[in-house]
Design a protein around this motif. Structure first.
Motif, PDB file in Angstrom:
ATOM      1  N   THR A 365      21.980  26.266  23.621  1.00  0.00           N
ATOM      2  CA  THR A 365      22.550  27.609  23.782  1.00  0.00           C
ATOM      3  C   THR A 365      22.625  27.961  25.257  1.00  0.00           C
ATOM      4  O   THR A 365      21.833  27.469  26.065  1.00  0.00           O
ATOM      5  CB  THR A 365      21.700  28.676  23.058  1.00  0.00           C
ATOM      6  OG1 THR A 365      20.390  28.721  23.657  1.00  0.00           O
ATOM      7  CG2 THR A 365      21.583  28.378  21.577  1.00  0.00           C
ATOM      8  N   THR A 383      22.182  21.514  12.133  1.00  0.00           N
ATOM      9  CA  THR A 383      22.343  22.904  12.577  1.00  0.00           C
ATOM     10  C   THR A 383      21.001  23.545  12.897  1.00  0.00           C
ATOM     11  O   THR A 383      20.020  23.361  12.170  1.00  0.00           O
ATOM     12  CB  THR A 383      23.051  23.721  11.475  1.00  0.00           C
ATOM     13  OG1 THR A 383      24.353  23.166  11.243  1.00  0.00           O
ATOM     14  CG2 THR A 383      23.197  25.188  11.873  1.00  0.00           C
ATOM     15  N   TYR A 399      21.785  33.736  14.209  1.00  0.00           N
ATOM     16  CA  TYR A 399      22.910  32.845  14.494  1.00  0.00           C
ATOM     17  C   TYR A 399      22.611  31.429  14.007  1.00  0.00           C
ATOM     18  O   TYR A 399      21.446  31.043  13.824  1.00  0.00           O
ATOM     19  CB  TYR A 399      23.179  32.776  16.007  1.00  0.00           C
ATOM     20  CG  TYR A 399      23.770  34.008  16.618  1.00  0.00           C
ATOM     21  CD1 TYR A 399      25.140  34.095  16.877  1.00  0.00           C
ATOM     22  CD2 TYR A 399      22.974  35.093  16.965  1.00  0.00           C
ATOM     23  CE1 TYR A 399      25.685  35.231  17.454  1.00  0.00           C
ATOM     24  CE2 TYR A 399      23.513  36.239  17.532  1.00  0.00           C
ATOM     25  CZ  TYR A 399      24.873  36.297  17.777  1.00  0.00           C
ATOM     26  OH  TYR A 399      25.417  37.430  18.348  1.00  0.00           O
ATOM     27  N   SER A 400      23.688  30.663  13.832  1.00  0.00           N
ATOM     28  CA  SER A 400      23.561  29.221  13.636  1.00  0.00           C
ATOM     29  C   SER A 400      24.381  28.526  14.714  1.00  0.00           C
ATOM     30  O   SER A 400      25.343  29.092  15.243  1.00  0.00           O
ATOM     31  CB  SER A 400      24.061  28.811  12.245  1.00  0.00           C
ATOM     32  OG  SER A 400      25.451  29.044  12.120  1.00  0.00           O
ATOM     33  N   ILE A 401      23.975  27.297  15.035  1.00  0.00           N
ATOM     34  CA  ILE A 401      24.704  26.515  16.041  1.00  0.00           C
ATOM     35  C   ILE A 401      24.420  25.040  15.791  1.00  0.00           C
ATOM     36  O   ILE A 401      23.320  24.673  15.344  1.00  0.00           O
ATOM     37  CB  ILE A 401      24.285  26.925  17.478  1.00  0.00           C
ATOM     38  CG1 ILE A 401      25.235  26.334  18.522  1.00  0.00           C
ATOM     39  CG2 ILE A 401      22.846  26.529  17.770  1.00  0.00           C
ATOM     40  CD1 ILE A 401      25.016  26.907  19.929  1.00  0.00           C
ATOM     41  N   LYS A 402      25.393  24.190  16.029  1.00  0.00           N
ATOM     42  CA  LYS A 402      25.179  22.750  15.891  1.00  0.00           C
ATOM     43  C   LYS A 402      24.224  22.267  16.985  1.00  0.00           C
ATOM     44  O   LYS A 402      24.143  22.859  18.064  1.00  0.00           O
ATOM     45  CB  LYS A 402      26.501  21.990  15.977  1.00  0.00           C
ATOM     46  CG  LYS A 402      27.470  22.284  14.847  1.00  0.00           C
ATOM     47  CD  LYS A 402      26.917  21.822  13.503  1.00  0.00           C
ATOM     48  CE  LYS A 402      27.909  22.076  12.378  1.00  0.00           C
ATOM     49  NZ  LYS A 402      27.383  21.645  11.058  1.00  0.00           N
ATOM     50  N   LYS A 406      27.746  23.281  19.696  1.00  0.00           N
ATOM     51  CA  LYS A 406      29.063  23.755  19.281  1.00  0.00           C
ATOM     52  C   LYS A 406      28.977  24.569  17.982  1.00  0.00           C
ATOM     53  O   LYS A 406      27.981  24.545  17.289  1.00  0.00           O
ATOM     54  CB  LYS A 406      30.006  22.570  19.095  1.00  0.00           C
ATOM     55  CG  LYS A 406      30.269  21.803  20.398  1.00  0.00           C
ATOM     56  CD  LYS A 406      31.219  20.636  20.168  1.00  0.00           C
ATOM     57  CE  LYS A 406      31.491  19.902  21.483  1.00  0.00           C
ATOM     58  NZ  LYS A 406      32.408  18.751  21.291  1.00  0.00           N
ATOM     59  N   ASN A 407      30.080  25.265  17.698  1.00  0.00           N
ATOM     60  CA  ASN A 407      30.231  26.027  16.442  1.00  0.00           C
ATOM     61  C   ASN A 407      29.146  27.087  16.251  1.00  0.00           C
ATOM     62  O   ASN A 407      28.583  27.222  15.170  1.00  0.00           O
ATOM     63  CB  ASN A 407      30.241  25.083  15.233  1.00  0.00           C
ATOM     64  CG  ASN A 407      31.396  24.107  15.281  1.00  0.00           C
ATOM     65  OD1 ASN A 407      32.459  24.410  15.817  1.00  0.00           O
ATOM     66  ND2 ASN A 407      31.182  22.925  14.741  1.00  0.00           N
ATOM     67  N   LYS A 408      28.856  27.850  17.297  1.00  0.00           N
ATOM     68  CA  LYS A 408      27.911  28.964  17.165  1.00  0.00           C
ATOM     69  C   LYS A 408      28.518  30.041  16.273  1.00  0.00           C
ATOM     70  O   LYS A 408      29.685  30.387  16.408  1.00  0.00           O
ATOM     71  CB  LYS A 408      27.567  29.538  18.536  1.00  0.00           C
ATOM     72  CG  LYS A 408      26.609  30.741  18.480  1.00  0.00           C
ATOM     73  CD  LYS A 408      25.935  30.989  19.826  1.00  0.00           C
ATOM     74  CE  LYS A 408      26.935  31.212  20.945  1.00  0.00           C
ATOM     75  NZ  LYS A 408      27.599  32.528  20.841  1.00  0.00           N
ATOM     76  N   LYS A 409      27.701  30.562  15.347  1.00  0.00           N
ATOM     77  CA  LYS A 409      28.194  31.534  14.384  1.00  0.00           C
ATOM     78  C   LYS A 409      27.179  32.666  14.222  1.00  0.00           C
ATOM     79  O   LYS A 409      25.988  32.411  14.028  1.00  0.00           O
ATOM     80  CB  LYS A 409      28.433  30.856  13.028  1.00  0.00           C
ATOM     81  CG  LYS A 409      29.020  31.768  11.960  1.00  0.00           C
ATOM     82  CD  LYS A 409      29.083  31.054  10.608  1.00  0.00           C
ATOM     83  CE  LYS A 409      30.025  29.861  10.670  1.00  0.00           C
ATOM     84  NZ  LYS A 409      30.122  29.193   9.331  1.00  0.00           N
ATOM     85  N   LYS A 448      25.066  29.464   5.321  1.00  0.00           N
ATOM     86  CA  LYS A 448      26.300  28.855   5.825  1.00  0.00           C
ATOM     87  C   LYS A 448      27.239  29.903   6.401  1.00  0.00           C
ATOM     88  O   LYS A 448      27.763  29.756   7.508  1.00  0.00           O
ATOM     89  CB  LYS A 448      27.000  28.084   4.709  1.00  0.00           C
ATOM     90  CG  LYS A 448      28.194  27.270   5.174  1.00  0.00           C
ATOM     91  CD  LYS A 448      28.747  26.416   4.037  1.00  0.00           C
ATOM     92  CE  LYS A 448      29.910  25.565   4.539  1.00  0.00           C
ATOM     93  NZ  LYS A 448      30.467  24.698   3.462  1.00  0.00           N
ATOM     94  N   SER A 449      27.433  31.006   5.660  1.00  0.00           N
ATOM     95  CA  SER A 449      28.400  32.021   6.083  1.00  0.00           C
ATOM     96  C   SER A 449      27.757  33.290   6.603  1.00  0.00           C
ATOM     97  O   SER A 449      28.374  34.061   7.331  1.00  0.00           O
ATOM     98  CB  SER A 449      29.319  32.381   4.915  1.00  0.00           C
ATOM     99  OG  SER A 449      28.569  33.030   3.890  1.00  0.00           O
TER     100      SER A 449
END
Length: 743
Positions: A365, A383, A399-402, A406-409, A448-449
């Protein structure tokens, strides 16, 4: 959000406009639990990832149960343990599963030692055969099951013991433990308080080795406190407490092999002088132990990997900082023994991924915001899940992140304070959300979402109850002071009239890395502030320089000068607010507890042209009186930095007192000793300064028990009315009147 709950919140938001809602909050209600929130007690995610457990207690039957719920349906599926069905115990109030969930430790009785440490009575309950084993006939500390659940280790009278749960045999593994001299596997006072842990031992993966820290506190100076009690003669509590610049415990790392019965000392391949071992943790390799070593100044932190079979140690990570390094619990080993680590090295606290050899794989991050909690790693989805301030420093989101960054959500959608408890397989998380206008609500969310699957529990009844009271909105903003935009909240009276003037009452804590301005639901003090607001005061809180979650530079600017910049910010804030047309600049007060008491005292003394009164509860009055680890982290030692200690300690500025001052302390405070207040009192007397003070016999740093908290807040409320209220008589006026009478 259901309609009933939404209506309750709308009612709360519009309180100040609905005059029929005019019930006044009272101190008795605040401290009787009238506004207590409901929560989920002792939540544990089961290993199958499909269920979670909760501790429930029936007040009528006094029955304790561990109940299993299904994540998907939220329905209770089974009562796993019930005290009603166990003959030998009446109930329990906490529980801890073994790693394989075949056994559970039940806590039936605990006696506090210090802030985090407890002596307790514990039982091991076998889920399969429903048998019960008492850990010990004595009160012990930190009982911990081995990973294979066949044994339990614990501390007793400064030594370590292991009980075989199959044979019942108890094995003592250390023998030199002695009060106020040697402690094995349990932290000393200063480690417990400042490094935030008590259990200083850890099982390896194969349940055949125990690593532990040994504390030799023989040469640490002793501190004694009179315990007045109710007997004819008082007793004394005597314990080792290293004040700034004094001798610390000598720490060493040790290993006990349960197969060979051999006890040995572990040494790393570096010579340290006057150091700390703030963390130990076994890796996924049964013979590799990680240990963190830190220099006394706490600006160098080394992470070691130690092979206990070959006695070979390797330094895999060495961090340095110009100020200090915060020790965390965020070290997480992945299956390949690469590890997750958090660090402020780029100026903000972020997540890093290192190989098992200590080579940086990547910074996961980054940005001008802080990671505030690390929740875990889902190896199937590659993740990481974490909490951060990316949505504003007063807010928290999940938050989640790979792993590759990448793909922070952003998984939580509602602004405020969000925290997560993930299922073991990372399919779901239970989110706890609150804000200044929303009491805590618990929802089941998709990992996931982030979408809400179901509502679990809310506090809509509390929201409705508060709707019956005259309350005001907590207004969040920033105020530009000394070149910085500082976070601020303000509570005005519900019938606020900008053509009138009001006294200003400020609260702050201001300790390094702390935060008092946060978008979360009310604590008990918030109800007190609401009460004061409805009695005609404007209440304000500002987080100045040195506080947390706005980057390392903002936080560490106070290094070597605690009480300088923080006090300047509170004084400047009061001046600026005093210029507002609706604030009476002749009636400005400030209060705080602990570090906040240190601050409020300094603000009144140094800002004697701004503040008319201050309340200081359990304050540090000179950093020379406080402990090594906390104080030296920010100040180095008094021998190295005498001016930093003395120029910003309120005890050295009592001659500047002009306003009204209330000083409060408990005599049983093992943390900030009542010595601080006694020395302040003597300094005030010798400076011929009048003041008020209150001593609470045998009460610790929290000053509670029985009627104590209610008495304390009545005392402070009355003092506020007397010094800031419409009919106040200032200290100067009182002294002048006294002088005229004598004349």
């Amino acid at each position: 959000m259901n309609l009933k709950y939404a209506l309750a919140i709308i009612g709360f938001l519009t309180t100040s406009l609905i005059y029929c809602q005019n019930k006044q909050i009272t101190l008795e209600e605040i401290w009787s639990g009238t506004f207590r929130t409901e929560g989920m007690q002792a939540l544990h995610s089961m290993k199958n990832g499909k269920q979670y457990s909760i501790l429930n207690f029936d007040r009528q039957t006094r029955n304790s149960t561990i109940d299993i719920y299904d994540y998907k349906t939220l329905q209770k599926e089974i009562t796993l343990v019930s005290s009603e069905e166990i003959e030998d115990i009446e109930g329990f109030f906490d529980y801890t599963f073994s790693e394989d969930e075949s056994k559970v430790i039940l806590t039936t009785n605990e006696v506090p030692v210090f802030r985090r440490s407890r002596l307790g009575e514990y039982y091991v309950y076998d889920i399969n055969d429903k048998s019960l084993i008492k850990v010990s006939e004595e009160l012990v500390q930190e009982p911990t099951l081995s990973p294979d659940a066949s044994k339990i280790a614990y501390g007793y009278k400064n030594n370590l013991y292991v009980k075989d749960l199959v044979t019942g045999k108890v094995e003592q593994i250390t023998f030199d433990g002695e009060k106020n001299k040697i402690i094995n596997g349990i932290t000393d006072w200063v480690y417990e308080e400042e490094f935030s842990f008590v259990r200083a031992f850890d099982w390896n993966k194969d349940s055949n080795q125990i690593a532990f820290i040994r504390f030799d506190e023989t040469n640490v100076p002793e501190f004694s406190m009179d315990v007045y009690g109710s007997d004819l003669y008082q007793t004394q509590q005597v314990f080792k407490y290293p004040k700034a610049g004094e001798t610390n415990s000598i720490v060493s790392l040790h290993l006990y092999d349960l197969n060979t019965k051999k006890l040995s000392e572990i040494k790393v391949d570096k010579s340290y002088n006057d150091f700390y071992i703030p963390r130990i943790q076994w890796t996924n390799d049964t013979n590799v132990l990680s240990a963190q070593y830190m220099n006394r100044h706490q600006n160098e932190l080394d992470l070691w990997m130690i092979n206990t079979s070959s006695n070979v140690s390797k330094l895999v990570l060495a961090e340095k900082d110009k100020a200090y390094i915060d020790v965390t619990f965020d070290l997480t080993f992945l299956k390949d023994n690469s590890f997750i680590w958090t660090s402020e090295k780029d100026g903000f606290n972020h997540i890093y991924h290192y190989s098992r050899e200590g080579e940086l794989i990547n910074q996961v991050t980054n940005g001008n915001w802080e990671v505030t909690n690390y929740y875990g790693y889902n190896d199937k989805a590659n993740t990481i899940y974490f909490q951060s301030t990316e949505n504003g420093s007063i807010n928290r989101d999940v938050y989640s992140i790979k792993l590759n960054g990448k793909n922070k959500k952003r998984l939580t959608k509602t602004t405020g304070s969000n925290s997560a408890s993930f299922s073991a397989d990372f399919t779901y998380f239970i989110n706890t959300h609150s804000s200044a206008i929303t009491p805590p609500e618990y929802t089941l969310n998709s990992a996931k979402s982030g979408e809400v699957v179901k509502s679990i529990k809310d506090n809509d009844k509390l929201a409705q109850k508060i709707g019956d009271y005259k309350t005001s909105k907590k207004e969040f903003s920033t105020i530009n002071v000394n070149g910085n935009d500082l976070n601020m909240w303000m509570i005005k009276p519900a019938d606020f009239d900008e053509t009138k003037t009001y006294p200003l009452f400020m609260y702050q804590y201001s300790g390094p890395g702390s935060q008092s301005v946060a978008n979360r639901w009310n604590g008990t003090n918030d109800y007190w502030y609401q009460m004061l607001a409805q009695e005609g005061y404007i209440v304000v809180c500002v987080d100045g320089r040195g506080t947390g979650f706005k980057g390392a530079e903002f936080k560490k600017v106070t290094q070597n000068e605690l009480g300088k910049y923080e006090v300047e910010d509170q004084i400047a804030t009061a001046k600026k607010l005093g210029e507002l047309p609706y604030i009476d600049e002749s009636r400005i007060g400030i209060w705080g507890w602990s570090y906040g008491g240190f601050m409020s005292s300094n603000a009144l003394f140094k800002g004697n042209d701004v503040f008319n009164m201050a309340i200081a509860v359990a304050p540090v009055t000179s950093w020379r009186f406080y402990d090594t680890i906390y104080t030296e982290r920010y100040m180095t030692t008094p021998q190295e930095n005498p001016s930093g200690y003395d120029e910003n300690s309120p005890i050295n500025h009592v001659d500047k007192l002009k306003g009204d001052f209330l000083l409060i302390h408990g005599t049983g405070d093992d943390n900030v000793h009542v010595q601080n207040t006694m020395r302040m009192v003597e300094a005030l007397i010798q400076a011929d300064k009048q003041f008020e003070w209150m001593i609470y016999p045998d009460k610790n740093h929290g000053i509670y028990g029985g009627n104590t908290r209610l008495h304390l807040y009545k005392k402070m409320t009355n003092f506020i009315h007397e010094t800031l209220g419409d009919k106040r008589e200032t200290r100067v006026e009182k002294e002048q009147e006294s002088s005229n009478i004598k004349g």
